[in-house]
Write an enzyme that holds these catalytic residues in place. Structure first.
Site, PDB file in Angstrom:
ATOM      1  N   GLU A 103      73.527  55.418  55.288  1.00 58.38           N
ATOM      2  CA  GLU A 103      72.243  56.101  55.067  1.00 58.38           C
ATOM      3  C   GLU A 103      71.165  55.547  56.001  1.00 58.38           C
ATOM      4  O   GLU A 103      70.177  54.969  55.539  1.00 58.38           O
ATOM      5  CB  GLU A 103      71.823  55.956  53.605  1.00 58.38           C
ATOM      6  CG  GLU A 103      71.974  54.531  53.138  1.00 58.38           C
ATOM      7  CD  GLU A 103      71.739  54.324  51.666  1.00 58.38           C
ATOM      8  OE1 GLU A 103      72.417  54.997  50.890  1.00 58.38           O
ATOM      9  OE2 GLU A 103      70.900  53.489  51.334  1.00 58.38           O
TER      10      GLU A 103
ATOM     11  N   CYS B  10      38.188  48.815  59.089  1.00 50.96           N
ATOM     12  CA  CYS B  10      37.416  47.598  58.799  1.00 50.96           C
ATOM     13  C   CYS B  10      38.268  46.530  58.113  1.00 50.96           C
ATOM     14  O   CYS B  10      38.061  46.204  56.935  1.00 50.96           O
ATOM     15  CB  CYS B  10      36.226  47.939  57.915  1.00 50.96           C
ATOM     16  SG  CYS B  10      35.126  49.068  58.719  1.00 50.96           S
ATOM     17  N   GLU B  11      39.230  46.062  58.797  1.00 52.88           N
ATOM     18  CA  GLU B  11      40.082  44.963  58.337  1.00 52.88           C
ATOM     19  C   GLU B  11      40.431  44.145  59.561  1.00 52.88           C
ATOM     20  O   GLU B  11      40.770  44.721  60.609  1.00 52.88           O
ATOM     21  CB  GLU B  11      41.400  45.481  57.735  1.00 52.88           C
ATOM     22  CG  GLU B  11      41.281  46.175  56.408  1.00 52.88           C
ATOM     23  CD  GLU B  11      40.842  45.277  55.284  1.00 52.88           C
ATOM     24  OE1 GLU B  11      41.141  44.061  55.330  1.00 52.88           O
ATOM     25  OE2 GLU B  11      40.181  45.768  54.362  1.00 52.88           O
TER      26      GLU B  11
ATOM     27  N   ARG C  10      52.892  49.442  60.553  1.00 54.44           N
ATOM     28  CA  ARG C  10      53.887  48.389  60.797  1.00 54.44           C
ATOM     29  C   ARG C  10      53.306  47.099  61.403  1.00 54.44           C
ATOM     30  O   ARG C  10      53.603  46.010  60.913  1.00 54.44           O
ATOM     31  CB  ARG C  10      55.040  48.909  61.658  1.00 54.44           C
ATOM     32  CG  ARG C  10      55.842  50.033  60.996  1.00 54.44           C
ATOM     33  CD  ARG C  10      57.077  50.407  61.805  1.00 54.44           C
ATOM     34  NE  ARG C  10      58.094  49.406  61.761  1.00 54.44           N
ATOM     35  CZ  ARG C  10      58.360  48.548  62.724  1.00 54.44           C
ATOM     36  NH1 ARG C  10      57.694  48.588  63.857  1.00 54.44           N
ATOM     37  NH2 ARG C  10      59.294  47.648  62.583  1.00 54.44           N
TER      38      ARG C  10
ATOM     39  N   GLY D 243      70.049  50.403  58.014  1.00 52.09           N
ATOM     40  CA  GLY D 243      69.814  49.103  58.647  1.00 52.09           C
ATOM     41  C   GLY D 243      70.127  49.042  60.126  1.00 52.09           C
ATOM     42  O   GLY D 243      69.903  48.001  60.750  1.00 52.09           O
TER      43      GLY D 243
HETATM   44  C1  LIG Z   1      68.073  52.353  50.187  1.00 52.38           C
HETATM   45  C2  LIG Z   1      67.757  52.551  51.616  1.00 52.38           C
HETATM   46  N1  LIG Z   1      68.631  53.215  52.382  1.00 52.38           N
HETATM   47  C3  LIG Z   1      68.395  53.429  53.697  1.00 52.38           C
HETATM   48  C4  LIG Z   1      67.234  52.990  54.297  1.00 52.38           C
HETATM   49  C5  LIG Z   1      67.038  53.230  55.757  1.00 52.38           C
HETATM   50  O1  LIG Z   1      66.976  52.053  56.448  1.00 52.38           O
HETATM   51  P1  LIG Z   1      67.003  51.982  58.026  1.00 52.38           P
HETATM   52  O2  LIG Z   1      65.827  52.738  58.514  1.00 52.38           O
HETATM   53  O3  LIG Z   1      66.925  50.534  58.298  1.00 52.38           O
HETATM   54  O4  LIG Z   1      68.273  52.592  58.500  1.00 52.38           O
HETATM   55  C6  LIG Z   1      66.309  52.266  53.541  1.00 52.38           C
HETATM   56  C7  LIG Z   1      65.078  51.764  54.151  1.00 52.38           C
HETATM   57  O5  LIG Z   1      64.198  51.221  53.589  1.00 52.38           O
HETATM   58  C8  LIG Z   1      66.569  52.042  52.166  1.00 52.38           C
HETATM   59  O6  LIG Z   1      65.709  51.384  51.386  1.00 52.38           O
END
Ligand SMILES: Cc1ncc(COP(=O)(O)O)c(C=O)c1O
Length: 436
Positions: free
Chosen positions: A277, A349-350, A316, A235
């Site tokens: 993570e 084509c969208e 995105r 995040g």
């Molecule tokens: C379970 C989980 N961990 C880590 C991430 C990585 O997120 P970020 O790129 O926001 O650090 C995600 C992203 O979707 C996720 O679903």
């Protein structure tokens, strides 16, 4: 990693965009090894302040090219995998089960069996699958993904938590879920929460840590469980707009540490660790997408600039409509002395295939100019697809020594037909088209 001189010649890690386009074509993703490493060490250092050892897992979903993931794994990360195939990618990178976290959702029996057989760290999104997990064995270590519920919103970007989200188990079910796992024979536990992505606000991390620790404390008190890890998720955001400020990563380290200081020792096992993570933070601003302008169509409300960086190449902007999908664009060869408003779109084509319906761009943009989308390293190539026969782009890595290497070929029609069992008529025609 990007520079533009007075005459607006863009260089990417010291190499002219023009040179890269001539060598590899467009659209092409270009990544900087140096920047990925810098990002990793910035976070590592910020987490060093913590009173407990930390371990970082790279969420490989953001950019799944093994050459990119290997940079992070060599630096010291494990891998957070969202599917069995991502577990295989992690193993391809030489990781063993303790360095692979499996955070999938809505798992099939096949997915569950695979994860149990591989005995990776099983981060469970749904407590009702526990009996299905136990049918295949007992994970050596298991965590539950907690959805804090309520009204989660992450400044600027995506939200994965809250009562409307599909992820995780609710705090009110958590004690029961851990009790069921314990009764089923699991004796090593983690706990995980990841309510959003691209947060630029330190308080987001402070309050998530607090929420997760409170819940971990309740589980500890009621079930006498200590945790091998407390996983604060990913995040960590990057600014996509000029007006946004970068996340103060050291302040995030401080905020997490101060929440952990008093209670961490009570909740963690002797060798217990704090996991994170992230993905976007490592690779987002370490990648750009190089494309080309193919048309400039007059329109009473402002021209439409047509490029080859379509929604199938970078999903995105079309996917996160409200605010989340913005990328800055730079046009090569154009000075920004006079600016105009224009729509910028791709070739698919969208009518959602727009970068922006109204973007301020240099008036001097011409057909065949190159265009660079900034901060495209995360959730770029890995979300690409082949709609309209517009195929997946190439990927190039600029190494620390400044060498450009092709790390993924541009797709061809042969790749697109690869998995179709062509009958003899179709095969014969294809061979003729290939000139064989
Ligand atoms: C379970 C989980 N961990 C880590 C991430 C990585 O997120 P970020 O790129 O926001 O650090 C995600 C992203 O979707 C996720 O679903």
């Amino acid at each position: 990693m990007l520079k533009r001189d007075f005459h607006a010649n863009i260089t990417i890690c010291g190499i002219q965009a023009k040179t890269i386009a001539e060598k590899y074509g467009t659209p092409t993703y270009i990544y900087s090894e140096k920047k990925i490493r810098q990002n990793y060490y910035a976070l590592k250092e910020a987490l060093n302040i913590m009173p407990f050892t930390s371990k970082i897992f790279y969420a490989i979903k953001a950019c799944n090219n093994p050459y990119i993931a290997r940079i992070l794994v060599e630096s010291g990360t494990g891998i957070d995998a969202a599917s069995p195939n991502e577990i295989i990618l992690a193993k391809l990178l030489g990781l063993s089960r303790n360095d692979i976290l499996f955070t999938g959702n809505n798992l099939s029996d096949q997915d569950i069996k695979f994860a149990v057989d591989e005995d990776v760290i099983f981060n469970v999104d749904d407590e009702t699958i526990l009996p299905r997990i136990f049918r295949y064995g007992k994970p050596s270590i298991l965590s539950f993904r907690i959805n804090p519920g309520g009204d989660v919103s992450v400044t600027g970007q995506q939200t994965f938590g809250g009562s409307q989200a599909k992820f995780g188990i609710s705090p009110s079910n958590a004690v029961h879920a851990y009790a069921s796992a314990k009764n089923g024979g699991v004796n090593r536990f983690g706990i995980h929460m990841m309510p959003g992505s691209c947060a630029l606000d330190v308080d987001y991390f402070r309050s998530n840590t607090k929420t997760l620790l409170n819940l971990a404390n309740q589980i500890h008190n009621e079930l006498d469980i200590k945790f091998d890890f407390i996983d604060l998720g990913g995040g960590l955001g990057i600014p996509y707009r000029d007006a946004q400020s970068p996340l103060d990563i050291n302040a995030v380290g401080d905020a997490i540490s101060s929440e952990l200081r008093d209670i961490g020792g009570k909740l963690l096992t002797k060798n217990g660790r704090i996991y994170m993570e992230p993905a976007r933070f490592f690779v987002g601003n370490a990648g750009v997408l190089l494309g080309k302008v193919h048309s400039i169509k007059p329109r009473p409300s402002g021209h439409i600039i047509g490029t080859d960086i379509s929604m199938n190449v970078l999903a995105r902007p079309a996917m996160y409509k409200e605010d989340g999908g913005f990328h800055r664009l730079m046009f090569d060869g154009s000075s920004d002395e006079a600016m105009v408003m224009a729509g910028i779109c791709g070739q698919v084509c969208e009518n959602t295939d727009f970068w922006d319906k109204n973007r301020r761009i240099p008036d001097s943009v011409e057909v065949n100019d190159l265009v660079v989308a900034l901060d495209a390293g995360a959730y770029g190539y890995s979300m690409s697809y082949q709609y309209n026969g517009r195929l997946k782009p190439a990927e190039v890595l600029i190494t620390e020594s400044g060498e450009d290497i092709l790390i993924r070929q541009r797709e061809s029609i042969i790749n697109m037909l690869d998995n179709i069992p062509l009958d003899s008529v179709l095969l014969d025609r294809l061979n003729k088209l290939k000139g064989e």
